[in-house]
Each structure stands twice: as structure tokens, then as C-alpha cells.
Scaffold this motif. Structure first.
Motif, short mmCIF file in Angstrom:
data_model
loop_
_atom_site.label_atom_id
_atom_site.label_comp_id
_atom_site.label_asym_id
_atom_site.label_seq_id
_atom_site.Cartn_x
_atom_site.Cartn_y
_atom_site.Cartn_z
N ALA A 131 0.83 -1.20 0.00
CA ALA A 131 0.00 0.00 0.00
C ALA A 131 0.87 1.25 0.00
O ALA A 131 0.58 2.22 -0.72
N LEU A 132 1.94 1.25 0.80
CA LEU A 132 2.84 2.40 0.81
C LEU A 132 3.52 2.59 -0.54
O LEU A 132 3.66 3.72 -1.01
N LEU A 133 3.94 1.50 -1.15
CA LEU A 133 4.55 1.60 -2.48
C LEU A 133 3.56 2.16 -3.49
O LEU A 133 3.91 3.02 -4.31
N ALA A 134 2.33 1.70 -3.45
CA ALA A 134 1.30 2.20 -4.37
C ALA A 134 1.06 3.68 -4.14
O ALA A 134 0.94 4.47 -5.08
N TYR A 135 1.02 4.09 -2.88
CA TYR A 135 0.82 5.50 -2.54
C TYR A 135 1.97 6.35 -3.07
O TYR A 135 1.76 7.42 -3.66
N LEU A 136 3.21 5.88 -2.85
CA LEU A 136 4.38 6.63 -3.32
C LEU A 136 4.39 6.74 -4.84
O LEU A 136 4.70 7.80 -5.40
N ILE A 137 4.07 5.66 -5.53
CA ILE A 137 4.04 5.69 -6.99
C ILE A 137 2.95 6.65 -7.47
O ILE A 137 3.16 7.46 -8.38
N ASN A 138 1.80 6.59 -6.83
CA ASN A 138 0.69 7.49 -7.17
C ASN A 138 1.09 8.95 -6.91
O ASN A 138 0.82 9.83 -7.72
N LEU A 139 1.75 9.19 -5.80
CA LEU A 139 2.19 10.53 -5.45
C LEU A 139 3.20 11.05 -6.47
O LEU A 139 3.12 12.21 -6.91
N MET A 140 4.13 10.20 -6.85
CA MET A 140 5.14 10.60 -7.84
C MET A 140 4.50 10.89 -9.19
O MET A 140 4.87 11.82 -9.88
N PHE A 141 3.52 10.10 -9.59
CA PHE A 141 2.87 10.28 -10.89
C PHE A 141 2.12 11.61 -10.93
O PHE A 141 2.23 12.36 -11.89
N PHE A 142 1.37 11.90 -9.88
CA PHE A 142 0.60 13.14 -9.88
C PHE A 142 1.49 14.35 -9.69
O PHE A 142 1.23 15.40 -10.22
N LYS A 143 2.55 14.23 -8.93
CA LYS A 143 3.48 15.35 -8.76
C LYS A 143 4.12 15.69 -10.10
O LYS A 143 4.26 16.83 -10.46
N SER A 144 4.51 14.68 -10.86
CA SER A 144 5.18 14.94 -12.14
C SER A 144 4.18 15.40 -13.20
O SER A 144 4.53 16.12 -14.10
N SER A 145 2.89 15.01 -13.08
CA SER A 145 1.92 15.43 -14.09
C SER A 145 1.33 16.80 -13.77
O SER A 145 0.90 17.50 -14.65
N GLN A 146 1.33 17.23 -12.50
CA GLN A 146 0.78 18.53 -12.14
C GLN A 146 1.58 19.68 -12.76
O GLN A 146 0.99 20.56 -13.35
N PRO A 147 2.88 19.69 -12.66
CA PRO A 147 3.59 20.81 -13.27
C PRO A 147 3.38 20.88 -14.77
O PRO A 147 3.30 21.96 -15.34
N ARG A 148 3.25 19.77 -15.44
CA ARG A 148 3.01 19.80 -16.89
C ARG A 148 1.67 20.48 -17.17
O ARG A 148 1.56 21.27 -18.09
N THR A 149 0.66 20.20 -16.41
CA THR A 149 -0.66 20.78 -16.61
C THR A 149 -0.59 22.30 -16.40
O THR A 149 -1.14 23.06 -17.18
N GLU A 150 0.09 22.73 -15.34
CA GLU A 150 0.21 24.17 -15.08
C GLU A 150 0.99 24.85 -16.20
O GLU A 150 0.63 25.93 -16.65
#
Length: 189
Positions: free
Chosen positions: A160-179
Motif C-alpha cells: 500500500a505504501l509503495l502504491a501511494y508513493l508511486i501514485n504521489l510521484m505520478f501526480f506530482k510529475s503530471s501537475q507541473p506539466r498541466t500548469e
């Protein structure tokens, strides 16, 4: 007249196997060339010797890797044996039985077998087989199940922690692209 001295293995893997001592000398090791062969990795190829002295035997360690003990005391040279002595050859526990019933002290082996006042023999060993620390018990079964449940829960938490970290990394990297894309669109208009 006393009976024939014998060695009775107490350890789990070879429990109940016995060797009658009728010759003047026996070599012990894990290879077939020894008179007493105990195929256990803790027993050296040439571990020790039993040498007849009068009505009993003497045990001599032959510079074994894992040592030889009598009643949980390491031996370095030779030591005379008495009936009901508990021998440890490497990791294998053995009872020396010369049918001398004069044992007066309480002896307790590493496997938990109390020999005080016991009629020592193969039938006694079979009756006491449930005293091994390796024998399964209800208590051991419960603790083993509890341990499995804890391990499974830890694996689930780690996943669960690994899934959370992967999810967090994916959204962090996709948020700046959107902005950045939003800002780029504003500039182009």
C-alpha cells in the motif's frame, strides 16, 4: 553382570537409532568409513572416538569443528563416560547407556528429556518423543499462525505504501506539466 553399553540418539532426525558398543574402539564421523556414521552436517568427518577402558568407554574429541560435549560441558581431551551421560557430537544429542542404574543426579537434556529415575532404553525414548523442542504442539501452531498473519499484514502495508508513493510521484510529475501547459495556452492567445 551389566548389559552391553550402547549409544541412543535423542536428536529429532535420528531419534531412537542406537549403536551397541562391543569393540575396543569406535571412530565417529559423518562419512561411511567410520564405525559409527552419523550423516549430519554438524558432525565432522572424523569427529571423535570411543575407547573401551574396563567396563566403560572413554570419549575422545578428535579436533572436531563443532566440538564434543558431555552433559553440556565441552571436552578437549579424553573423558570417561558414565551411564546416562548425554553426549553432544556436533549438534547431535546422544544418550550413553551402559545399563548402570546408579544414576542419582537429575539429568535434563537439551531436548528437554528428564532422565532422573527413568528406565533408560529405546522404549523410554519412544515414549518421551513428544518432549522435543521441535515437536509440533498446539501452542506452537497458534504462534506460527499469528506470525504468518503478521507477515501478511506487513506485506499488505508495504504494498500500500509503495502504491501511494508511486501514485504521489505520478501526480506530482503530471501537475507541473498541466500548469505549464495552461500557462503556455494563455501566452499563445
Amino acid at each position: 553382570m551389566a548389559g552391553v553399553p550402547k549409544l541412543i540418539i535423542l536428536s529429532e532426525q535420528f531419534r531412537g537409532k542406537s549403536f551397541e558398543l562391543v569393540n575396543d574402539k569406535y571412530s565417529v564421523g559423518r562419512v561411511d568409513q567410520r564405525e559409527i556414521c552419523i550423516k549430519d552436517p554438524t558432525v565432522s568427518t572424523y569427529h571423535c572416538e570411543f575407547i573401551k577402558k574396563g567396563a566403560t568407554y572413554t570419549l575422545k574429541d578428535c579436533q572436531s569443528t563443532n566440538g564434543t560435549r558431555i552433559n553440556n560441558i565441552p571436552i578437549t581431551g579424553e573423558q570417561d563416560l558414565q551411564s546416562s551421560d548425554i553426549l553432544q557430537i556436533g549438534g547431535v544429542e546422544i544418550l550413553y547407556d551402559c545399563e548402570d542404574k546408579t544414576v542419582t543426579t537429575a539429568l535434563k537434556t537439551q531436548t528437554g528429556i528428564n532422565l532422573q529415575g527413568a528406565q533408560v532404553g529405546i522404549s523410554t525414548i519412544k515414549e518421551m518423543s513428544n518432549f522435543s523442542p521441535f515437536a509440533s504442539s498446539k501452542k506452537g501452531g497458534k504462534s506460527q499462525k499469528l506470525m504468518i498473519i503478521i507477515v501478511v499484514l506487513l506485506v499488505i502495508v508495504i504494498l500500500a505504501l509503495l502504491a501511494y508513493l508511486i501514485n504521489l510521484m505520478f501526480f506530482k510529475s503530471s501537475q507541473p506539466r498541466t500548469e505549464i501547459q495552461g500557462q503556455f495556452e494563455q501566452v499563445q492567445l
